[in-house]
Design a protein around this motif. Structure first.
Motif: not given
Length: 362
Positions: A126-153
């Motif tokens: 948790n050092i640079k703002k750019s890394f925090r933003i990048a990690s949050w973006i990937v985190g939203f992708l993971v959350a989106g994958y989880f919710i979308t995948g479960e709903c599609l199944l």
């Protein structure tokens, strides 16, 4: 579909040979992931404390146990592995329900493993703002994958009951096969992003090249998950027949369970260096507290340690008689990395021998 089914089960009473292999491989990998999580919690308990990423790894493991249970049920009570015309309606219904449950558990487990890795990154990098933003973006992708995948199944067919009773009048809400391809591809891309995310930060750290290679290598073990992702996709594309799932999902099930457990194992790997360092120094002495052992490991300059459990000890020129609970935040500049916020939460003894040292990573 109903015209393809037998009035009674025609398959042999024993477990189909391919399913014996499936259960055996799943059991071995589940055992390995269990050992990995146990070692992770031991490492965290003797270093600082259990964090959110540890609990997410445990949840992923529990979901992996669910995958093992439904795999056993698929091989036994559902008699998986035979052509669909061997099945009665009642047995096919069991098989399809179990298959749906396994897919739901699979998507949940790998999502929690991904989240555990991202929480670990966020805590130790948790050092640079750019890394925090990048990690949050990937985190939203993971959350989106989880919710979308479960709903599609769950909502693949209308009515939902047609998932396990395909002889009912129904309509597919989308192209099932194309959706499998897309979701599997997104899963692999997200895993690759998680693999690459910490590398720029690692190679900018102020440490020796050897330690950079070691630390980078720990995170690069995620390539194993990417390989499992790819094999899973290949099996879905080349082997699964949606009109005969009972006989064609065996190999896909193997790679699915391997991926689930590999995700848990790789999530735990970055916690092992501090545990190995502790074991190399032998059993704890004195009052049994890990504080003194932890301080010695810092002063010896062992494996690079980072994160909100970091300790920066300063010599004061004289030894204090009490053990101080360090709990403060400070800012340090690490050349090209910008300001680093350090939150300490370990007990250290302040003396003249203390010096600047990075604290425990995990």
């Amino acid at each position: 579909m109903s015209s393809m089914l037998s009035p009674v089960d025609l398959m042999p009473s024993g477990i189909e040979h391919g399913n014996i292999t499936l259960v055996a491989i799943t059991s071995v990998f589940t055992f390995l992931s269990t050992v990995a999580v146990i070692l992770r919690f031991i490492s965290r308990r003797i270093s600082v404390s259990v964090k959110w990423d540890d609990w997410f790894s445990l949840i992923a493991l529990l979901l992996a146990y669910g995958c093992l249970v439904v795999t056993v049920l698929d091989a036994t009570i559902a008699h998986g592995g035979y052509n669909i015309e061997y099945y009665s309606a009642a047995t096919l219904e069991k098989f399809l329900k179990i298959t749906l449950a396994e897919n739901v558990l699979y998507a949940a487990s790998i999502s929690f493993s991904k989240a555990a890795v991202l929480l670990l990154y966020h805590r130790i990098f948790n050092i640079k703002k750019s890394f925090r933003i990048a990690s949050w973006i990937v985190g939203f992708l993971v959350a989106g994958y989880f919710i979308t995948g479960e709903c599609l199944l769950i909502f693949a067919y209308n009515p939902i009951e047609a998932q396990w009773k395909p002889w009912l009048p129904n309509s597919a809400n989308f192209n099932i096969i194309a959706t499998w391809y897309v979701m599997s591809s997104i899963n692999m891309v997200v895993d690759f992003l998680i693999l690459c995310l910490p590398q720029p930060v690692v190679w900018r750290l102020k440490m020796s090249r050897k330690k950079k290679i070691l630390l980078s290598g720990l995170f690069c073990f995620g390539i194993l998950i990417c390989i499992a992702d790819m094999m899973h996709i290949v099996c879905v594309v080349t082997q699964v027949d949606i009109n005969n799932p009972t006989a064609t999902e065996g190999t896909t099930g193997i790679w699915e369970n391997v991926e689930v457990n590999l995700s848990v194992i790789v999530t735990c790997l970055p916690t092992f260096p501090s545990l190995i360092s502790h074991w190399r120094k032998g059993p704890r002495s004195g009052s049994g507290s890990y504080d003194n052992e932890y301080k010695k490991s810092l002063n010896n300059g062992d494996f690079p340690r980072m994160g909100n459990s970091t300790t920066f000890s300063y010599g004061s020129g004289r030894e204090q008689n009490s053990m101080d609970k360090v709990s403060y935040g400070s800012s340090y500049n690490m050349d090209h990395m910008g300001p680093v916020h350090v939150q300490t939460d370990v007990r250290v003894k302040w003396d003249g021998q203390s010096h600047h040292s990075l604290g425990s990573m995990v």
